[in-house]
Design an enzyme around this catalytic site. Structure first.
Site, PDB file in Angstrom:
ATOM      1  N   CYS A 114       0.872  -1.176   0.000  1.00 16.67           N
ATOM      2  CA  CYS A 114       0.000   0.000   0.000  1.00 16.67           C
ATOM      3  C   CYS A 114       0.905   1.221   0.000  1.00 16.67           C
ATOM      4  O   CYS A 114       2.086   1.102  -0.331  1.00 16.67           O
ATOM      5  CB  CYS A 114      -1.000  -0.022   1.154  1.00 16.67           C
ATOM      6  SG  CYS A 114      -0.312   0.190   2.806  1.00 16.67           S
ATOM      7  N   THR A 149       2.125   3.197   2.429  1.00 19.16           N
ATOM      8  CA  THR A 149       3.193   3.086   3.427  1.00 19.16           C
ATOM      9  C   THR A 149       3.559   1.651   3.750  1.00 19.16           C
ATOM     10  O   THR A 149       4.604   1.400   4.352  1.00 19.16           O
ATOM     11  CB  THR A 149       2.746   3.730   4.751  1.00 19.16           C
ATOM     12  OG1 THR A 149       1.566   3.038   5.196  1.00 19.16           O
ATOM     13  CG2 THR A 149       2.442   5.215   4.574  1.00 19.16           C
ATOM     14  N   GLY A 150       2.669   0.723   3.428  1.00 19.58           N
ATOM     15  CA  GLY A 150       2.820  -0.676   3.846  1.00 19.58           C
ATOM     16  C   GLY A 150       2.265  -0.921   5.238  1.00 19.58           C
ATOM     17  O   GLY A 150       2.148  -2.072   5.661  1.00 19.58           O
TER      18      GLY A 150
HETATM   19  C1  RB5 Z   1      -4.031   5.322   0.782  1.00 22.29           C
HETATM   20  O1  RB5 Z   1      -4.081   6.683   0.537  1.00 22.29           O
HETATM   21  C2  RB5 Z   1      -3.108   5.012   1.947  1.00 22.29           C
HETATM   22  O2  RB5 Z   1      -3.699   5.452   3.132  1.00 22.29           O
HETATM   23  C3  RB5 Z   1      -2.784   3.549   2.004  1.00 22.29           C
HETATM   24  O3  RB5 Z   1      -2.203   3.153   0.801  1.00 22.29           O
HETATM   25  C4  RB5 Z   1      -1.809   3.118   3.083  1.00 22.29           C
HETATM   26  O4  RB5 Z   1      -0.676   3.923   3.075  1.00 22.29           O
HETATM   27  C5  RB5 Z   1      -2.378   2.933   4.412  1.00 22.29           C
HETATM   28  O5  RB5 Z   1      -1.705   2.515   5.364  1.00 22.29           O
END
Ligand code: RB5
Length: 141
Positions: free
Chosen positions: A64, A66-67
């Protein structure tokens, strides 16, 4: 078989991971998302995590922005040990000491080159077992 899951933030990097796995001849099952349209990362985290927990897939890769969110969600599935890694040392050690069965990465954190190196290390490093097996067993209720 490797389970893949990402949200819109991880979609582009996941395409690079898929190309890399193709080049390595490694099989994967892609649980989505399938576009950059905004979506909810727990949906894809849990779909991929369930496939690993059930034994359908041996390992998984989650991405995602940040993961963080996708790893938190995956770790709610019993039997899942998802490790968020942003460096090669952690990727090696989480396999050797934690027997992590899912790798999580942040597409807004890592460049493609480092991310693919982390994937390689995660997929090729074996669990050390021994005293670490006892500790891993203690994670599960
Ligand atoms: C999406 O905008 C972001 O919140 C998601 O990809 C992730 O970083 C969440 O932890």
């Amino acid at each position: 078989m490797i389970a893949l899951g990402c949200d819109h933030g991880g979609y582009a990097l996941m395409q690079s991971v898929k190309k890399h796995l193709d080049e390595l001849g490694l099989e994967y099952k892609d649980f989505g998302t399938y576009s950059t349209d905004s979506c909810d990362y727990p949906v894809y985290a849990k779909a991929a995590a369930n496939a690993v927990a059930s034994g359908e897939c041996e390992k998984g890769i989650l991405i995602c922005g940040t993961g963080i969110g996708i790893s938190i969600a995956a770790n709610k599935v019993k039997g899942i040990r998802a490790a968020l890694c942003s460096d090669c040392f952690s990727a090696e050690m989480t396999r050797r000491h934690n027997d992590a069965n899912m790798l999580a990465m942040g597409a807004r954190v890592l460049g493609e080159g480092l991310a693919l190196k982390i994937v390689d290390i995660f997929l090729t490093t074996e669990f050390d077992g021994g005293r670490h097996a006892r500790r891993v067993d203690m994670i599960e209720d």
